[in-house]
Design an enzyme around this catalytic site. Structure first.
Site, PDB file in Angstrom:
ATOM      1  N   GLU A  82      -0.798  -2.075  -3.798  1.00  0.00           N
ATOM      2  CA  GLU A  82       0.541  -1.607  -3.468  1.00  0.00           C
ATOM      3  C   GLU A  82       0.865  -0.495  -4.467  1.00  0.00           C
ATOM      4  OE1 GLU A  82       3.455  -4.739  -3.515  1.00  0.00           O
ATOM      5  OE2 GLU A  82       5.078  -3.318  -3.110  1.00  0.00           O
ATOM      6  N   ARG A  92      -7.549 -15.318  -9.521  1.00  0.00           N
ATOM      7  CA  ARG A  92      -7.143 -14.108 -10.231  1.00  0.00           C
ATOM      8  C   ARG A  92      -7.829 -14.052 -11.581  1.00  0.00           C
ATOM      9  NH1 ARG A  92      -2.235 -12.000  -8.399  1.00  0.00           N
ATOM     10  NH2 ARG A  92      -1.795 -10.750 -10.232  1.00  0.00           N
ATOM     11  N   LYS A 150       2.207  -5.879 -12.613  1.00  0.00           N
ATOM     12  CA  LYS A 150       2.740  -4.522 -12.613  1.00  0.00           C
ATOM     13  C   LYS A 150       4.228  -4.523 -12.942  1.00  0.00           C
ATOM     14  CE  LYS A 150       0.731  -3.690  -8.637  1.00  0.00           C
ATOM     15  NZ  LYS A 150       0.515  -3.157  -7.298  1.00  0.00           N
TER      16      LYS A 150
HETATM   17  P1  ATP Z   1       0.880  -7.324  -9.482  1.00  0.00           P
HETATM   18  O1  ATP Z   1       1.520  -8.668  -9.541  1.00  0.00           O
HETATM   19  O2  ATP Z   1       0.415  -6.858 -10.786  1.00  0.00           O
HETATM   20  O3  ATP Z   1       1.735  -6.307  -8.777  1.00  0.00           O
HETATM   21  P2  ATP Z   1      -0.477  -7.602  -7.058  1.00  0.00           P
HETATM   22  O4  ATP Z   1      -1.435  -8.622  -6.644  1.00  0.00           O
HETATM   23  O5  ATP Z   1       0.874  -7.675  -6.458  1.00  0.00           O
HETATM   24  O6  ATP Z   1      -0.424  -7.551  -8.620  1.00  0.00           O
HETATM   25  P3  ATP Z   1      -1.514  -5.469  -5.523  1.00  0.00           P
HETATM   26  O7  ATP Z   1      -1.391  -4.011  -5.725  1.00  0.00           O
HETATM   27  O8  ATP Z   1      -0.843  -6.071  -4.360  1.00  0.00           O
HETATM   28  O9  ATP Z   1      -1.013  -6.143  -6.854  1.00  0.00           O
HETATM   29  O10 ATP Z   1      -3.016  -5.923  -5.597  1.00  0.00           O
HETATM   30  C1  ATP Z   1      -4.104  -5.298  -4.959  1.00  0.00           C
HETATM   31  C2  ATP Z   1      -5.246  -6.262  -4.967  1.00  0.00           C
HETATM   32  O11 ATP Z   1      -5.593  -6.615  -6.303  1.00  0.00           O
HETATM   33  C3  ATP Z   1      -4.893  -7.560  -4.254  1.00  0.00           C
HETATM   34  O12 ATP Z   1      -5.962  -7.904  -3.392  1.00  0.00           O
HETATM   35  C4  ATP Z   1      -4.744  -8.553  -5.368  1.00  0.00           C
HETATM   36  O13 ATP Z   1      -5.092  -9.832  -4.948  1.00  0.00           O
HETATM   37  C5  ATP Z   1      -5.704  -8.009  -6.419  1.00  0.00           C
HETATM   38  N1  ATP Z   1      -5.319  -8.437  -7.757  1.00  0.00           N
HETATM   39  C6  ATP Z   1      -4.145  -8.230  -8.379  1.00  0.00           C
HETATM   40  N2  ATP Z   1      -4.121  -8.828  -9.579  1.00  0.00           N
HETATM   41  C7  ATP Z   1      -5.336  -9.423  -9.734  1.00  0.00           C
HETATM   42  C8  ATP Z   1      -5.946 -10.208 -10.767  1.00  0.00           C
HETATM   43  N3  ATP Z   1      -5.285 -10.504 -11.889  1.00  0.00           N
HETATM   44  N4  ATP Z   1      -7.206 -10.654 -10.567  1.00  0.00           N
HETATM   45  C9  ATP Z   1      -7.876 -10.342  -9.450  1.00  0.00           C
HETATM   46  N5  ATP Z   1      -7.364  -9.623  -8.438  1.00  0.00           N
HETATM   47  C10 ATP Z   1      -6.109  -9.165  -8.569  1.00  0.00           C
HETATM   48 MG    MG Z   2       1.230  -7.452  -4.383  1.00  0.00          MG
END
Ligand code: ATP
Ligand code: MG
Length: 552
Positions: A33, A259, A269
């Site tokens: 995102e 994760r 983020k």
């Molecule tokens: P954040 O909470 O930091 O915004 P998010 O999962 O909402 O993280 P996205 O941009 O939606 O962020 O994530 C893109 C991809 O990265 C998704 O498939 C998510 O599952 C993966 N991802 C995010 N954080 C992790 C993590 N700590 N370990 C492994 N994969 C991750």
């Molecule tokens: Mg997300």
């Protein structure tokens, strides 16, 4: 357990899907995102998706999950692409956007309406929460659930046409308000939002939810394995429900893994944005940030991050990985790849009283790699050593320079300290020492050995530099457990040294070039601020053994 065995569950699954003919070619995607910079957790997801595609001869897409216009922007879209490339991956075809599918998603939502599987609901957010029930209590049907197909079509088209106020109504799937899985209690498919979108501008007054956009985006792109993190496991029945009830061109499947959580690291983020907005760091790419842009600017090699992600494996159980594992991957790689050089961070003048003419020494750039060549280092009567490397008196454990004792100047002679001057505060301001003849690459002929080796720089040819030394950004091993990030920030995470002195050759470093400053650690020429006239180095990481006294 071997790396291979640890990371096997997705590989095993994919292999059996390929063998069983369920899929012909593996297609994965990384779906960020664009609401912030990528962090270390994303590196895990990127390596999982790209490495699997490469291993099985498949493809991996980069798709922005851009359904949340208020929080997203183009700066993040650019930064994310740059980070993925820097990590060493190339996505298949053009970069993709969920927003490119808005028209198709809208038509599919209308399809659900036509099938009696979606309805327009006018409950306020608060009322909807109340109707939803809880983990222990079934939800109740919305009073708008029984609207006719005609009415729903008319209202949803009205939403699309921008006829209603933001928040006044939503489109929901008609599934089951008593489902034990709350995600199936008539989830929202579309919301009214007046926000300007970075890709579609003002074209859409309604936006699909993540749940409605994601699986359908996968289906449109022919994704075979939609790999995500465990928090989406409870969303999988909904993911499958949409795929089953819509005329999608192919059937992707969702698989979840745990994760990546790393100690002393924040992988959210939202919370990282807070640090940026509050000015605790200089930006998303501050070298202390666990963002990929931050790690890059800190001098962490992309290869070390990839290696770390591979090595920790991919499993379905949550755990916290010690950040020391990442640091060790970084040290191992830099130990091989970083040329050596000398820099004095806290300079103390030292006069070599018997050096009548300056000398030019040829010094190896790497102790175990001749291919990295040698460089010329001038030795002059006035040199600088680190203030911590001299004491008037010390016991034998102090392997550095002491009055009346000997030490080797790295790559040069053994010297013996005779006397020193003091400043007005009584601190040592200059050391006088003699070189012991015949000690260039040899032990002293009189058999009195040096206590250790210290680094130095010629005072006249050395160049002044700014060196930024970093410590961990968080003082708490688990900074994510508190909402109040400020409470866990390490106040001493940055120490800026304005008057370090570096070997002249280092001023010519290219931005992002990493060196081992002998006995100090690894340092990278800052990607943005370093230039020949004003060298700036960031500390990447310290050496494991700071006071290594191996031979010069
Ligand atoms: P954040 O909470 O930091 O915004 P998010 O999962 O909402 O993280 P996205 O941009 O939606 O962020 O994530 C893109 C991809 O990265 C998704 O498939 C998510 O599952 C993966 N991802 C995010 N954080 C992790 C993590 N700590 N370990 C492994 N994969 C991750
Ligand atoms: Mg997300």
């Amino acid at each position: 357990m071997s790396t291979e065995a640890r990371s096997n569950f997705l590989k095993t699954q994919i292999q059996s899907d390929l063998d069983g003919g369920l899929v012909e070619q593996l297609v994965t995607r990384f779906p960020p995102e664009p609401n912030g910079f990528l962090h270390l957790g994303h590196a895990k997801s990127i390596t999982v998706n790209f490495e699997l595609a490469s291993r099985f001869g498949g493809r991996c897409h980069l798709r922005f999950d851009d359904t949340n216009p208020e929080k997203e922007n183009k700066v993040f879209i650019e930064a994310i692409q740059e980070d993925v490339r820097w990590l060493g991956y190339k996505w298949d075809g053009e970069v993709r956007f969920a927003s490119s599918y808005f028209q198709q998603l809208y038509e599919w939502a209308l399809h659900l309406v036509e099938q009696g599987l979606a309805y327009v609901c006018d409950l306020s957010a608060e009322e909807a929460r109340d109707y939803r029930g809880s983990l222990t209590e079934a939800g109740r049907d919305s009073p708008f659930r029984c609207r006719s197909v005609d009415e729903n079509r008319r209202l949803f088209e009205g939403m699309r046409a921008g006829e209603y106020a933001e928040g006044s109504r939503v489109l929901r799937a008609k599934i089951d308000m008593a489902a034990p899985n709350i995600n199936l209690r008539d989830p929202i498919l579309y919301r009214i939002r007046t926000a300007h979108h970075h890709q579609t501008g003002g074209e859409w007054p309604i936006y699909p939810t993540y749940d409605f956009a994601h699986g359908q985006g996968d289906a449109i792109e022919g994704i075979t394995h939609s790999i995500c993190t465990l928090e989406f496991e409870d969303h999988r029945p909904l993911y499958d429900w949409f795929i089953e009830h819509l005329p999608v061109p192919n059937r992707p499947r969702q698989y979840e893994f745990a994760r990546l959580n790393t100690s002393y690291t924040l992988t959210s983020k939202r919370k990282l944005k807070h640090l940026v907005d509050a000015g605790v760091v200089t930006g998303w790419d501050d070298p202390r940030m666990p963002t990929l842009a931050g790690l890059r600017r800190r001098g962490y090699p992309a290869g070390a991050i990839r290696h770390f992600c591979e090595e920790i494996g991919t499993s379905r159980s949550d755990s916290v990985v010690d950040v020391a594992m990442l640091e060790s991957a970084v040290r191992n790689q830099l130990n091989e790849s970083a040329p050596r050089a000398m820099a004095v961070l806290n300079p103390l003048p030292l006069t070599l009283t018997n050096l009548s003419t300056p000398a030019t020494l040829s010094v190896a750039n790497h102790p175990n790699n001749e291919d990295m060549g040698t460089r010329e280092v001038p030795l002059t009567a006035e040199v600088l050593i680190d203030a911590a490397d001299f004491r008037e008196e010390a016991n034998k454990k102090y392997k550095r320079l002491v009055l009346g004792k000997r030490v080797r100047l790295r790559g040069a002679y053994v010297i013996e300290a005779d006397s020193c001057d003091y400043d007005a505060t009584g601190a040592v301001s200059r050391v006088y020492a003699r070189i012991i003849e015949g000690t260039l690459g040899e032990d002293p002929p009189d058999g009195i050995k040096a206590r250790g080796v210290i680094h130095w720089v010629s005072a006249s040819s050395g160049v002044r530099a700014e060196v930024r030394c970093y410590d961990r950004l968080f003082s708490d091993p688990n900074p994510g457990r508190t909402e109040d990030v400020m409470a866990v920030v390490n106040p001493g995470s940055l120490r800026c040294i304005e008057d370090a002195v570096i070997e002249a050759s280092l001023a010519h470093a290219e931005p992002e070039q990493v060196f081992q400053f002998e006995r100090e650690g690894y340092f990278v020429a800052d990607r943005f601020d370093h230039c020949r006239e004003r060298p700036v180095f960031n500390m990447t990481i310290g050496l494991r053994d700071t006071w290594n006294t191996a031979n010069a």
